[in-house]
Design an enzyme around this catalytic site. Structure first.
Site, PDB file in Angstrom:
ATOM      1  N   LYS A 214       0.841  -1.198   0.000  1.00  0.00           N
ATOM      2  CA  LYS A 214       0.000   0.000   0.000  1.00  0.00           C
ATOM      3  C   LYS A 214       0.880   1.254   0.000  1.00  0.00           C
ATOM      4  O   LYS A 214       1.995   1.220   0.516  1.00  0.00           O
ATOM      5  CB  LYS A 214      -0.848   0.034   1.285  1.00  0.00           C
ATOM      6  CG  LYS A 214      -2.021  -0.921   1.324  1.00  0.00           C
ATOM      7  CD  LYS A 214      -2.788  -0.729   2.631  1.00  0.00           C
ATOM      8  CE  LYS A 214      -3.954  -1.696   2.751  1.00  0.00           C
ATOM      9  NZ  LYS A 214      -5.013  -1.455   1.756  1.00  0.00           N
TER      10      LYS A 214
ATOM     11  N   ARG B  11     -10.372 -11.267   2.391  1.00  0.00           N
ATOM     12  CA  ARG B  11     -11.265 -12.303   1.856  1.00  0.00           C
ATOM     13  C   ARG B  11     -10.601 -13.679   1.903  1.00  0.00           C
ATOM     14  O   ARG B  11     -11.287 -14.693   1.955  1.00  0.00           O
ATOM     15  CB  ARG B  11     -11.695 -11.925   0.434  1.00  0.00           C
ATOM     16  CG  ARG B  11     -10.588 -11.905  -0.571  1.00  0.00           C
ATOM     17  CD  ARG B  11     -10.949 -11.123  -1.828  1.00  0.00           C
ATOM     18  NE  ARG B  11     -10.965  -9.679  -1.599  1.00  0.00           N
ATOM     19  CZ  ARG B  11     -11.353  -8.790  -2.515  1.00  0.00           C
ATOM     20  NH1 ARG B  11     -11.788  -9.190  -3.701  1.00  0.00           N
ATOM     21  NH2 ARG B  11     -11.335  -7.497  -2.241  1.00  0.00           N
TER      22      ARG B  11
HETATM   23  N1  BES Z   1      -8.078  -3.498   4.738  1.00  0.00           N
HETATM   24  C1  BES Z   1      -8.295  -3.089   3.406  1.00  0.00           C
HETATM   25  C2  BES Z   1      -9.615  -2.330   3.227  1.00  0.00           C
HETATM   26  C3  BES Z   1      -9.745  -1.009   3.933  1.00  0.00           C
HETATM   27  C4  BES Z   1      -9.637   0.168   3.216  1.00  0.00           C
HETATM   28  C5  BES Z   1     -10.066  -0.942   5.263  1.00  0.00           C
HETATM   29  C6  BES Z   1      -9.791   1.372   3.862  1.00  0.00           C
HETATM   30  C7  BES Z   1     -10.227   0.270   5.907  1.00  0.00           C
HETATM   31  C8  BES Z   1     -10.098   1.434   5.201  1.00  0.00           C
HETATM   32  C9  BES Z   1      -8.345  -4.310   2.490  1.00  0.00           C
HETATM   33  O1  BES Z   1      -7.552  -5.380   2.875  1.00  0.00           O
HETATM   34  C10 BES Z   1      -7.880  -3.884   1.144  1.00  0.00           C
HETATM   35  O2  BES Z   1      -6.722  -3.592   1.013  1.00  0.00           O
HETATM   36  N2  BES Z   1      -8.791  -3.858   0.184  1.00  0.00           N
HETATM   37  C11 BES Z   1      -8.484  -3.486  -1.158  1.00  0.00           C
HETATM   38  C12 BES Z   1      -8.841  -4.615  -2.052  1.00  0.00           C
HETATM   39  C13 BES Z   1      -8.386  -4.431  -3.475  1.00  0.00           C
HETATM   40  C14 BES Z   1      -6.886  -4.686  -3.556  1.00  0.00           C
HETATM   41  C15 BES Z   1      -9.129  -5.384  -4.354  1.00  0.00           C
HETATM   42  C16 BES Z   1      -9.325  -2.266  -1.508  1.00  0.00           C
HETATM   43  O3  BES Z   1     -10.521  -2.273  -1.248  1.00  0.00           O
HETATM   44  O4  BES Z   1      -8.755  -1.309  -2.027  1.00  0.00           O
HETATM   45 MN    MN Z   2      -5.570  -5.226   2.158  1.00  0.00          MN
END
Ligand code: BES
Ligand code: MN
Ligand code: ZN
Length: 500
Positions: free
Chosen positions: A280, A354
């Site tokens: 990230k 997931r």
């Molecule tokens: N933990 C994150 C989602 C998240 C985003 C939680 C903002 C709290 C605040 C999750 O694991 C993630 O990284 N999701 C990605 C998935 C994508 C790579 C398909 C997302 O939603 O951007």
């Molecule tokens: Mn994630």
């Protein structure tokens, strides 16, 4: 803070402060308790209204002094907003505002009366809302503050006063319920607020064990070796990059009572989400300490279920791991066979929630559930779709409906998204049964759709995406900045109203 009920007249209480809720559109002359106090104070309360100095806007507070006209030293007014919008949430917010004002004033004891007449709520419900709101409003996370000098102590006691002796035990029970729910929410908040160097998977497991011992829950922990033996390879694939071993906490309320319906609650427990090899960006990355908010909510819900003794077999399953990049970490393109047997092509290692949930949902079958619910900080798309005011829900219509009702009552609202079969196209892989991401479009839905493939057949299931709701930077009346405990109150309300 100690919460108690007494039978008596509010204006006769000798105390540091009386709390008095007033409506914005309050009619003059005042009536009931407010009228009595106003008369005793020679019209001081109505004068504030007439002069417009106090308008009783929601959560507005004002302290006035009584100069010996009544035994109480002061009256703290709190605005309830418009009368027609009054609800349990108004009361939670008002109680929080009062409790915080009392703390600011250095008041150690506060007496309030149960709302009178015209109010569509039982005394027990009102007492519960007041206890919950006051206790949640005072919550602070101070574990890592060395200097506490400027922090005023919490009030020692909140006393609910009722003139009706036949309401006393109902009110007392409501206070106890509200306090249990608030303390269970605080447990979740504190775990979310804790930094990831402290709140590791093993720390979470230990917190669960201690909480279980104190509240009468059954608790078991599956370690990595057990997970390997069971075949939870998706969960372990997320754990590969980190040094902290994965943990699976199993909490149970009323195990081994076959007459009771079994409800399994699953919570995402990523104690820190770096994204893994699909790293990230660093902006706001510190917020990813809260990626175990689902697991924390499940701990809180189980605690409350035990202490309130809900007549259900409730199981909490929380897969816990970090998501770290490393030489050994899972890489984009890797293919992993799940516990269920389906193979998954990992396109993006940041779609890790997931993966750990998929194996856990499959594992839930062990408990022969009547329903499975999962709660997870799963997708950034949830934040884009619904913002601050509703979690996303997907899955079984009856469960969604029950969650919507529970959400309305608790203020932890949810809103449905569809899981049409056509969304499955986005998850088709060239090399495996599924990909772990379905692109930017409808990312909250495709995440839910992915999970649905791992739910044991024919078991009603609902998925709740709380991304962005577990950790907030906007303080609300009974929710300070930081961990919110979102999901605890939603789940406990659902369980208390369970239809067999
Ligand atoms: N933990 C994150 C989602 C998240 C985003 C939680 C903002 C709290 C605040 C999750 O694991 C993630 O990284 N999701 C990605 C998935 C994508 C790579 C398909 C997302 O939603 O951007
Ligand atoms: Mn994630
Ligand atoms: Zn995550």
């Amino acid at each position: 803070m100690d919460l108690r009920a007494i039978v008596g007249q509010i204006d006769a209480q000798s105390t540091q402060a009386l709390g008095l809720g007033l409506f914005e559109d309050e009619e003059m002359p005042l009536s009931g308790v407010a009228a009595n106090l106003d008369q005793n104070l020679r019209g001081a309360i109505s004068e504030l209204f007439i002069q417009g100095d106090f308008r009783a806007k929601k959560n507005e507070t004002l302290a006035l002094y009584t100069y010996g006209l009544i035994p109480a030293k002061r009256i703290v007014l709190v605005g309830l907003g418009k009368r027609e919008a009054f609800s349990a949430d108004t009361l939670r917010q008002a109680a929080a505002s009062l409790a915080k004002k009392a703390r600011e004033l250095g008041v150690s004891e506060l007496h309030v009366s149960i709302p009178e007449g015209k109010v569509v709520m039982s005394p027990a419900t009102a007492a519960e809302a007041i206890a919950e709101g006051a206790s949640l409003g005072l919550y602070r996370f101070t574990e890592f503050k060395t200097e506490l000098n400027d922090q005023k102590p919490d009030p020692d006691r909140l006393v609910l006063v009722t003139p009706e002796s036949d309401e006393f035990s109902e009110i007392e029970a409501g206070l106890r319920t509200g306090q249990i729910i608030a303390q269970s929410t605080a447990l979740a908040r504190t775990l979310v607020n804790g930094p990831s160097n402290v709140v590791t998977p093993s720390h979470m497991a230990q917190a669960a064990q201690e909480m279980a011992a104190a509240s009468g829950l059954h608790c078991r922990i599956l370690d990595k070796t057990t997970m390997e033996a069971l075949g939870m390879r998706l969960l372990l694939s997320v754990n590969r990059g980190g040094d902290e071993p994965a943990q699976m906490v199993i909490l149970e309320h009323n195990p081994g009572d076959p007459k009771l319906p079994t409800v399994v609650l699953v919570g995402k427990g990523i104690t820190f989400d770096t994204g893994g090899i699909s790293l990230k960006p660093s902006q706001n990355l510190e917020k990813m300490k809260g990626d175990m908010g689902g697991a924390a909510a499940v701990f809180g819900a189980l605690r409350a279920a035990a202490l309130l003794d809900v007549p259900l077999h409730v199981v909490g399953l929380t897969p816990l791991t970090e998501n770290m990049p490393d030489a050994r970490a899972t890489k984009p393109g890797d293919v992993i066979r799940s516990l269920k047997g389906l193979t998954v092509e990992i396109i993006n290692t940041d779609a890790e929630g997931r993966l750990i949930l998929a194996d856990t949902l499959t594992y839930a079958e062990e408990f022969i559930p009547d329903a499975i619910l999962d709660v997870a900080t799963l997708t950034g798309g949830r934040v884009i779709a619904l913002g601050d005011h509703a979690a996303a829900v997907m899955g079984d219509d009856d469960l969604i409906e029950a969650l919507r009702r529970a959400g309305e009552r608790t203020g932890e609202r949810v809103w449905p998204l569809p899981l049409f079969e056509a969304y499955g196209e986005q998850l088709k892989s060239e090399v495996a049964d599924l990909m772990n991401v379905g692109g930017r479009a409808a990312s909250t839905i495709t995440a839910g759709f992915f999970l649905s493939k791992f739910v044991p057949d024919d078991i009603p299931w609902a998925h709740i995406d709380i991304a962005g709701l577990g950790l907030t930077d906007k303080a609300e009346a009974y929710t300070p900045k930081g961990g919110t405990g979102f999901g605890v109150r939603l789940f406990i309300e659902l369980l208390r109203n369970w239809r067999a």
